[in-house]
Scaffold this motif. Structure first.
Motif, PDB file in Angstrom:
ATOM      1  N   SER A  22       0.842  -1.195   0.000  1.00  0.00           N
ATOM      2  CA  SER A  22       0.000   0.000   0.000  1.00  0.00           C
ATOM      3  C   SER A  22       0.877   1.244   0.000  1.00  0.00           C
ATOM      4  O   SER A  22       2.038   1.205   0.426  1.00  0.00           O
ATOM      5  N   VAL A  23       0.332   2.344  -0.488  1.00  0.00           N
ATOM      6  CA  VAL A  23       1.049   3.615  -0.414  1.00  0.00           C
ATOM      7  C   VAL A  23       1.108   4.047   1.049  1.00  0.00           C
ATOM      8  O   VAL A  23       0.096   4.032   1.751  1.00  0.00           O
ATOM      9  N   ARG A  24       2.270   4.424   1.499  1.00  0.00           N
ATOM     10  CA  ARG A  24       2.456   4.796   2.906  1.00  0.00           C
ATOM     11  C   ARG A  24       2.270   6.300   3.057  1.00  0.00           C
ATOM     12  O   ARG A  24       3.220   7.094   2.973  1.00  0.00           O
ATOM     13  N   VAL A  25       1.001   6.669   3.257  1.00  0.00           N
ATOM     14  CA  VAL A  25       0.635   8.085   3.223  1.00  0.00           C
ATOM     15  C   VAL A  25       1.222   8.866   4.392  1.00  0.00           C
ATOM     16  O   VAL A  25       1.245  10.102   4.358  1.00  0.00           O
ATOM     17  N   HIS A  26       1.701   8.178   5.421  1.00  0.00           N
ATOM     18  CA  HIS A  26       2.283   8.872   6.570  1.00  0.00           C
ATOM     19  C   HIS A  26       3.724   9.294   6.311  1.00  0.00           C
ATOM     20  O   HIS A  26       4.276  10.089   7.072  1.00  0.00           O
ATOM     21  N   GLN A  27       4.352   8.760   5.261  1.00  0.00           N
ATOM     22  CA  GLN A  27       5.746   9.115   4.984  1.00  0.00           C
ATOM     23  C   GLN A  27       5.843  10.571   4.528  1.00  0.00           C
ATOM     24  O   GLN A  27       4.999  11.048   3.769  1.00  0.00           O
ATOM     25  N   PRO A  28       6.855  11.300   4.959  1.00  0.00           N
ATOM     26  CA  PRO A  28       6.917  12.739   4.678  1.00  0.00           C
ATOM     27  C   PRO A  28       7.084  13.110   3.214  1.00  0.00           C
ATOM     28  O   PRO A  28       6.838  14.255   2.845  1.00  0.00           O
ATOM     29  N   THR A  29       7.519  12.155   2.363  1.00  0.00           N
ATOM     30  CA  THR A  29       7.657  12.474   0.943  1.00  0.00           C
ATOM     31  C   THR A  29       6.519  11.889   0.110  1.00  0.00           C
ATOM     32  O   THR A  29       6.616  11.843  -1.110  1.00  0.00           O
ATOM     33  N   CYS A  30       5.443  11.476   0.761  1.00  0.00           N
ATOM     34  CA  CYS A  30       4.228  11.090   0.035  1.00  0.00           C
ATOM     35  C   CYS A  30       3.403  12.362  -0.137  1.00  0.00           C
ATOM     36  O   CYS A  30       2.607  12.732   0.732  1.00  0.00           O
ATOM     37  N   VAL A  31       3.633  13.068  -1.231  1.00  0.00           N
ATOM     38  CA  VAL A  31       3.093  14.424  -1.393  1.00  0.00           C
ATOM     39  C   VAL A  31       2.361  14.593  -2.726  1.00  0.00           C
ATOM     40  O   VAL A  31       2.223  15.717  -3.215  1.00  0.00           O
ATOM     41  N   ALA A  32       1.859  13.505  -3.282  1.00  0.00           N
ATOM     42  CA  ALA A  32       1.269  13.597  -4.616  1.00  0.00           C
ATOM     43  C   ALA A  32      -0.095  14.270  -4.625  1.00  0.00           C
ATOM     44  O   ALA A  32      -0.377  15.119  -5.464  1.00  0.00           O
ATOM     45  N   HIS A  33      -0.956  13.875  -3.704  1.00  0.00           N
ATOM     46  CA  HIS A  33      -2.362  14.254  -3.807  1.00  0.00           C
ATOM     47  C   HIS A  33      -2.868  14.858  -2.501  1.00  0.00           C
ATOM     48  O   HIS A  33      -2.136  14.957  -1.513  1.00  0.00           O
ATOM     49  N   LEU A  34      -4.128  15.228  -2.514  1.00  0.00           N
ATOM     50  CA  LEU A  34      -4.809  15.657  -1.286  1.00  0.00           C
ATOM     51  C   LEU A  34      -5.171  14.408  -0.489  1.00  0.00           C
ATOM     52  O   LEU A  34      -6.339  14.097  -0.244  1.00  0.00           O
ATOM     53  N   HIS A  35      -4.151  13.688  -0.104  1.00  0.00           N
ATOM     54  CA  HIS A  35      -4.256  12.371   0.524  1.00  0.00           C
ATOM     55  C   HIS A  35      -3.403  12.448   1.780  1.00  0.00           C
ATOM     56  O   HIS A  35      -2.175  12.407   1.716  1.00  0.00           O
TER      57      HIS A  35
END
Length: 510
Positions: free
Chosen positions: A87-100
């Protein structure tokens, strides 16, 4: 003949009051927490890099519905290894693609509670405390937005549903006032094909989607040009209104955006409110993103004029940092909910209403509905206004800081100065590279950063060219994190396409 009785083993399958059920719940929930920690939180990469084809093959090897189950312990372990781990790890600081967004701990705790309680917000006797709490939270949101005393609200699945509700009520009010038509009963009047909604060309696609669902067709949306700041152009809007009327069309709503998906642009709400008033248009404000600015003394002036809206969209699984799904629809005059109200004795009996029993089903497009309000309530109680606002403000400041560095980097091009916490930029490409090749390069860079687990950047179009986007919702992201992403991006851009693609089994977009 033996008495009919449940099987003893069922007690540990269901959540219930028996000792066996309670023990099983504790055991499995603890195992789930451990799985999240091991497979989702511990890895440093944004994504595992596994291809869609390989994922499909792995999951296909796990029969979905075997004749006899494998047991929750094994099934949970499989979910951890094959789903959480990829799964995409949305908590990681460089997960910055979307309003997610990453999620608050309070929201996660609330998810456990509301799932276990399994309240359904379609009647009082299915959700006593939940009904009261949601109404009180809606009352708070109405006050936060500055709406009048007769305003009301309801929780929704998110921005798309809230936008649909705003346009539905706007349509039905217009039909009632101009055609003496109750759309609930009679359907659309013959003149419906002339109905129009004005919105920015950068408004969310759910405008067209909603109008399609409402029987008006996507062509009922009149897309108005934006200015240099990506906000709806007021002169163009006035001209579009005049052109509509000259063609014999009937504009019935003005759809304003407070936080466009790409730019975070906020339309000029006071001027649009004046325009809506002058032309007797329903003003809907899609504040799915920027609505959280209402919590901030520093940012809330950007939403001046929102209190004059007929309806407002708020989305808490964006800037309010809530688990999906969680949104709200606010209505300037609660009487307009009657435009969509239908009666059913088994859900909203008239006797209950006369006795003051809260019943929220008539305000929602959904019947069975989750108690998502608990997530926001618990978060606001636990964190408080000041820190919620500060986390939003931090992202806005971070966007300004990284945008300044991008603007000074000869290898990069900044789309425009960020208005909220989104940054659009692109790599300029190598000398002599065509515009199309540069577009392909930027798409490839986003793909490779994601495949390597370094970062998640989204792609979009600006000035007819391919741009990359950072959306900085995570208050734990640092300037150093973003600098590292840019460094990795520049390094990848310097590698010839053929070598880069072959070494990582990647096919560059062309």
């Amino acid at each position: 003949m033996s008495a009919l009785a449940p099987r003893p083993e069922w007690a540990s399958l269901l959540l219930g009051a028996s000792q066996a059920s309670r023990a099983a719940y504790q055991q499995h929930m603890q195992a789930a927490v451990t799985a999240v920690d091991t497979h989702l939180l511990a890895p440093a990469a944004i994504y595992s890099g596994v291809s869609p084809q390989e994922l499909a093959q792995r999951l296909a090897g796990l029969p979905i519905c075997p004749e006899h189950g494998v047991g929750l312990a094994q099934a949970s372990a499989e979910a951890a290894e094959q789903v959480l781990a990829h799964s995409v790890r949305v908590h990681q600081p460089t997960c910055v693609a979307h309003l997610h967004c990453p999620t608050l701990q309070a929201g996660q705790v609330a998810e456990v509670m509301l799932s276990a309680a399994n309240q359904s917000l379609d009647s009082w006797d299915q959700s006593p405390a939940a009904s009261v709490l949601e109404q009180q939270l809606c009352d708070f949101l109405v006050r936060l937005a500055g709406l009048p005393e007769q305003a009301d609200g309801v929780f929704t699945s998110g921005g798309t549903q809230s936008n649909l509700m705003g346009l539905l009520l706007a349509r039905d009010r217009y039909c009632a006032e101009h055609f003496a038509c109750d759309v609930r009963v009679a359907g659309l009047p013959p003149e419906a094909h002339t109905l129009r909604v004005l919105c920015s060309e950068k408004a969310h696609f759910s405008v067209q989607q909603s109008l399609s669902l409402l029987g008006l067709g996507a062509q009922a949306a009149i897309a108005v040009a934006v200015d240099a700041d990506q906000r709806i152009n007021l002169q163009a809007c006035e001209q579009a209104l005049a052109d509509c009327k000259a063609r014999g069309e009937r504009p019935f709503a003005l759809f304003a955006t407070a936080g466009t998906t790409d730019a975070g642009a906020i339309d000029p709400l006071p001027a649009l409110a004046d325009l809506a008033c002058d032309h007797h248009l329903w003003l809907h404000v899609d504040a799915a993103w920027a609505g959280a600015a209402l919590l901030s003394e520093r940012l809330s002036p950007r939403l001046q004029g929102i209190a004059r809206a007929d309806s407002i969209t708020l989305d808490f699984h964006k800037q309010f940092l809530q688990p999906i799904s969680c949104g709200a629809f606010l209505l300037g005059d609660r009487q307009h909910f009657s435009l969509m109200r239908l009666h059913a004795d088994y859900l909203n009996p008239l006797e209950d209403e006369a006795d003051g029993v809260p019943n929220l089903v008539y305000k929602s497009l959904s019947t069975t509905r989750r108690f998502d309000a608990l997530k926001l309530w618990l978060s606001l109680r636990a964190v408080g206004r000041a820190d919620m606002a500060a986390m939003f403000e931090y992202g806005v400041d971070l966007a300004q800081a990284i945008a300044r560095e991008i603007a000074q980097d000869e290898a990069l091009e900044l789309g425009f100065a960020p208005q909220l916490n989104a940054v659009l930029f692109r790599h300029r490409g190598q000398p002599g590279m065509t515009a199309e090749a540069c577009d392909a390069l930027n798409r490839r860079l986003a793909q490779q950063l994601f495949a390597r687990g370094v970062a998640n950047l989204s792609t979009t179009r600006l000035k007819q060219r391919q741009f990359l986007k950072m959306t900085l919702l995570n208050p734990l992201t640092t300037l150093a994190d973003l600098r590292a992403v840019l460094e990795a991006l520049r390094a990848l851009a310097s590698v010839p396409v053929s070598v880069s693609a072959q070494s990582h089994n990647e096919v560059p977009c062309v």
